[in-house]
Design an enzyme around this catalytic site. Structure first.
Site, PDB file in Angstrom:
ATOM      1  N   LYS A   1      42.943  27.532  31.700  1.00  0.00           N
ATOM      2  CA  LYS A   1      41.528  27.554  31.326  1.00  0.00           C
ATOM      3  C   LYS A   1      40.736  28.583  32.148  1.00  0.00           C
ATOM      4  CE  LYS A   1      37.761  24.506  30.124  1.00  0.00           C
ATOM      5  NZ  LYS A   1      37.301  23.114  30.023  1.00  0.00           N
ATOM      6  N   THR A   2      40.855  28.481  33.469  1.00  0.00           N
ATOM      7  CA  THR A   2      40.117  29.453  34.286  1.00  0.00           C
ATOM      8  C   THR A   2      40.755  30.838  34.184  1.00  0.00           C
ATOM      9  OG1 THR A   2      41.339  28.650  36.221  1.00  0.00           O
ATOM     10  CG2 THR A   2      39.106  27.817  35.921  1.00  0.00           C
TER      11      THR A   2
ATOM     12  N   GLU B   1      41.174  41.055  37.494  1.00  0.00           N
ATOM     13  CA  GLU B   1      40.840  42.422  37.112  1.00  0.00           C
ATOM     14  C   GLU B   1      41.531  42.946  35.856  1.00  0.00           C
ATOM     15  OE1 GLU B   1      41.365  43.015  41.274  1.00  0.00           O
ATOM     16  OE2 GLU B   1      39.699  44.405  41.348  1.00  0.00           O
TER      17      GLU B   1
HETATM   18 MO1  MOS Z   1      37.367  43.367  43.275  1.00  0.00          MO
HETATM   19  S1  MOS Z   1      36.540  45.175  42.748  1.00  0.00           S
HETATM   20  O1  MOS Z   1      38.488  43.779  44.494  1.00  0.00           O
HETATM   21  O2  MOS Z   1      36.137  42.339  43.739  1.00  0.00           O
END
Ligand code: MOS
Length: 747
Positions: free
Chosen positions: A640-641, A712
């Site tokens: 979910k997260t 990311e």
């Molecule tokens: Mo990320 S840009 O390492 O918070």
């Protein structure tokens, strides 16, 4: 006890801090109360470069409630050496020092801090302060500085330089039957988390400070403050229990931290300083880049040459660096590769990491160029990626600990319906809209960082796990609770994570997508140590049913330790601890990168992003009805997260593709669209269906938990997939991001 029956890891689990968040009980840094709190408001410079000739502050002083106005002339004492100002992720150079002198080095630089007994008084007084400047020459336009680009003499720690060239990329390019070369520009973007920067510095008397601070690293902020103000280690404690997003902007201490602490020390009072949304545009940003990508293939679409050159903005004061071009040497198999990365100095604040720094921009250019190349070669863009799949990291020759990218391609393509795509641009339509399908590959590091944790089990069957991690919206609270619950076979409600406090066991800043792997593994190690201790005591009990059992033969389940093969032979945690006369068991856990393994292996997360766009032919309006992001990220702790992380990354990728752009008036050296009215981050109306797929990926090397991290990867490749879909829809290629209506119509 229902929830103890099931494993928590791998199960979609609600945020353990969710209720606190939605009821407003999860406090951000600027929401903590303090007795006789003072409020600081920052006055920002209105020029980009020069000197303050005179500051007019007399009128401000007369505003009732004003306690002090700090400027460069009366700023409190602080360290003199650059190295005392360097934070955990600082690039080489001279870190910024607020109110250090009359010198102005970027637009929006703090020139005064008004401190008053109410925010309103401080803000009113701040509005009355004026400066007379002597303006020096400046340049905020990367294009004009490209000719002065330089190779940074000192590398930023943790950021690899581009690899040495291999083969002969130029000759291979010139001799290839198919080639493509394109110039890409990606505009500067600004971090716009919902929570703006704020620090509440509570003056505890006896020289002690409790600092509630918006940061991605309480220990990083703690050591910054200690070294800048020459404090003893125990004088300052930094707390960031809840953080309303940051995207990298909280990796470095921002100006309000210094100013709040300085004012607090000088006035011996508690002080809060917050930034306005506009001031958020004057801290670090994702630097704009100019990139040239040149690719060539043989007759079968096999890459024979990759060249990628990038020039990125930095400031005059620091050589901010990120890995922009390195990815082009490792994502595809190719023997002839040449990559360069140079910086150009602008009169701005120093750029700062922003979600997938480097990759988000470098891979956008590479993946657009791959798409353009596919038309040159006459091969399906997805097929071109598959043909050039790299089974090892060709920059280093090392093996991947895992790389389930082909599964991402397959599952993502199926989900978007790639097979319906007609190869020709402008060949698909729905009513008055052109339809396009585009895709891109994504990759990001899977780091394991040095981290420590503590686990404390009490006789009532409650477990506390602590580490100085941060939860910047990522779900850290929740995954740590899941890990603890599974380790000791407890319901998740019995586990209390403790994070966001500099006093807790050592942790790096929350960044790089490394927290789940690093802090999660440290917590697991601490819990494992508790299990061992508990088991030792269980064996020693009089008439223990586990007396002749080995540790491998038992499991922790529903608050009991029992034999795996005979669950009837078990003891409850409470009876073991009671028999051993223990109120609590406290153990430490640690992880650090495995240097030996890293000589042979590298670890990355991989993804394939597919976008469907609709473009109104007359108006140039782009809609994105559907994006599929298929990611291979090792073990998924909390679907979910984890999904939420990818959703957020994709949304930011859409922002990069279509919306986000700092508009600077280069005549003034000023960012003009410094608010949400004019700097457009995607809103709900811009977002439709985003499907997240996690492909199965077992990786027993990447981290003790088998986790890679997800903060990311969602942004990487998204902007390229959208751009490629727009080209497929319209036949118009825009290489200047964001792809706004004007560019699409003018082209
Ligand atoms: Mo990320 S840009 O390492 O918070």
């Amino acid at each position: 006890m229902q929830s103890a029956e099931l494993h928590h890891i791998g199960r979609a689990t609600n945020r353990v801090d969710g209720r606190l968040k939605v009821t407003g009980q999860a406090k951000y840094a600027a929401e903590y109360a303090a007795t006789d709190l003072l409020y600081g408001v920052i006055v920002s410079s209105t020029i980009a470069s020069g000197h303050i000739r005179k500051l007019y502050i007399d009128r401000a002083r007369t505003v009732p409630g004003v306690v002090e106005i700090f400027t460069h002339e009366n700023r409190g004492k602080a360290a003199r050496l650059d190295r005392s100002w360097r934070d955990e992720v600082a690039p080489p150079g001279h870190p910024f020092r607020p109110l250090n002198s009359d010198r102005i080095i970027f637009d929006g630089q703090p020139i005064a801090l008004v401190v008053a007994d109410s925010y309103e008084a401080a803000r009113d007084a701040a509005s009355l302060i004026h400066a007379d400047y002597r303006v020096d020459a400046y340049c905020t336009e990367l294009e004009r500085k490209r000719s002065e680009a330089y190779d940074p003499p000192e590398k930023r720690s943790g950021i690899p330089a581009p690899p040495e060239p291999r083969g002969d990329a130029e000759t291979a390019f010139s001799q290839a039957p198919h080639r493509f070369s394109g110039d890409y520009r990606i505009n500067a973007e600004h971090h716009n988390p919902m929570e703006m920067f704020g620090t509440t510095c509570v003056y505890e008397g006896d020289g002690k400070l409790t600092i509630y601070e918006k940061t991605q690293g309480p220990q990083a902020s703690q050591s910054y403050v200690s070294s800048v103000f020459g404090l003893k280690g125990s004088d300052a404690r930094v707390i960031n229990r809840y953080v309303g997003g940051a995207f990298g902007s909280g990796l470095r201490p921002q100006q309000q931290l210094f100013l709040a602490v300085m004012a607090s020390i000088e006035l011996k009072r508690s002080v809060r300083v917050t930034l306005t949304r506009t001031q958020m545009f004057h801290i670090g940003y994702r630097p704009d880049t100019y990139q040239t990508v040149s690719l060539a293939t043989d007759g079968n679409g096999q890459l024979t040459s990759i060249m990628h050159d990038a020039v990125a903005a930095t400031s005059h004061q620091e050589d901010y660096q990120e890995a922009v071009v390195n990815w082009s040497g490792m994502m595809y198999h190719c023997d002839n590769v040449k990559l360069t990365y140079a910086l150009a100095k602008l009169n701005t604040a120093t750029p700062c990491d922003m979600r997938a720094p480097g990759a988000a921009v470098g891979i956008t250019a590479l993946e657009c160029a791959m798409d353009e190349l596919s038309y040159e070669v006459g091969i399906d863009p997805l097929e071109l990626r598959k043909v050039n799949f790299a089974s090892k990291d060709e920059n280093t020759g090392k093996m991947f600990t895992s790389k389930a990218l082909l599964d991402c391609y397959r599952r993502g393509a199926a989900a978007i319906g790639w097979s319906r795509r007609k190869p020709q641009p402008r060949s698909m339509r729905a009513g008055h809209e052109l339809v396009g399908l585009g895709m891109a590959t994504g990759t990001w590091d899977a780091f394991l960082m040095k981290a420590a944790a503590k686990a404390r089990l009490t006789a009532d069957g409650k477990l506390e796990v602590s580490t100085a991690a941060s939860d910047i919206g990522t779900g850290t609270w929740t995954i740590l609770a899941q890990i603890g619950a599974d380790a000791l076979g407890l319901p998740i409600e019995s586990v209390t994570p403790n994070i966001g406090d500099s006093l807790l066991p050592e942790s790096p800043v929350e960044g790089g997508s490394w927290t789940a792997a690093s802090n999660g593994s440290a917590v697991q190690a601490a819990c494992d140590a508790v299990r061992q201790t508990l088991f030792k005591h269980a064996k020693k009990m009089a008439n223990s049913p586990l007396a002749d059992s080995g540790f491998e033969e038992v499991e922790f389940h529903a608050g009991r330790i029992g034999r795996k093969d005979d669950p009837g032979r078990s003891l409850s945690i409470a009876e073991v601890m009671h028999a051993a006369d223990l109120d609590e068991i406290v153990e430490d856990g640690k992880v650090s990168p495995n240097a030996r393994q890293m000589r042979k292996y590298v670890s990355y997360t991989h993804s394939a992003v597919f976008a469907e766009v609709r473009v109104d032919e007359e108006l140039g309006i782009v809609r994105i009805p559907r994006i599929v992001c298929a990611a291979a990220a090792g073990r998924i702790l909390n679907p979910k997260t984890a999904r939420s992380q990818i959703l957020g990354g994709v949304v930011m990728g859409i922002g990069m593709a279509l919306h986000e752009e700092a508009m600077t008036d280069h005549r003034l050296g000023k960012i003009m669209n410094h608010d949400f009215a004019e700097y457009h981050v995607p809103a709900h109306a811009d977002i439709a269906d985003i499907e997240v797929i996690f492909v199965d990926e077992q990786d027993d090397k990447v981290s003790p938990l088998g986790v890679k991290g997800l903060g990311e990867i969602g942004i990487v490749g998204t902007a390229a997939a959208v751009a490629n879909a727009i080209f497929h829809a319209t036949g118009t290629r825009v290489r200047d991001f964001p792809i706004t209506i004007d560019k699409l119509i003018a082209a």
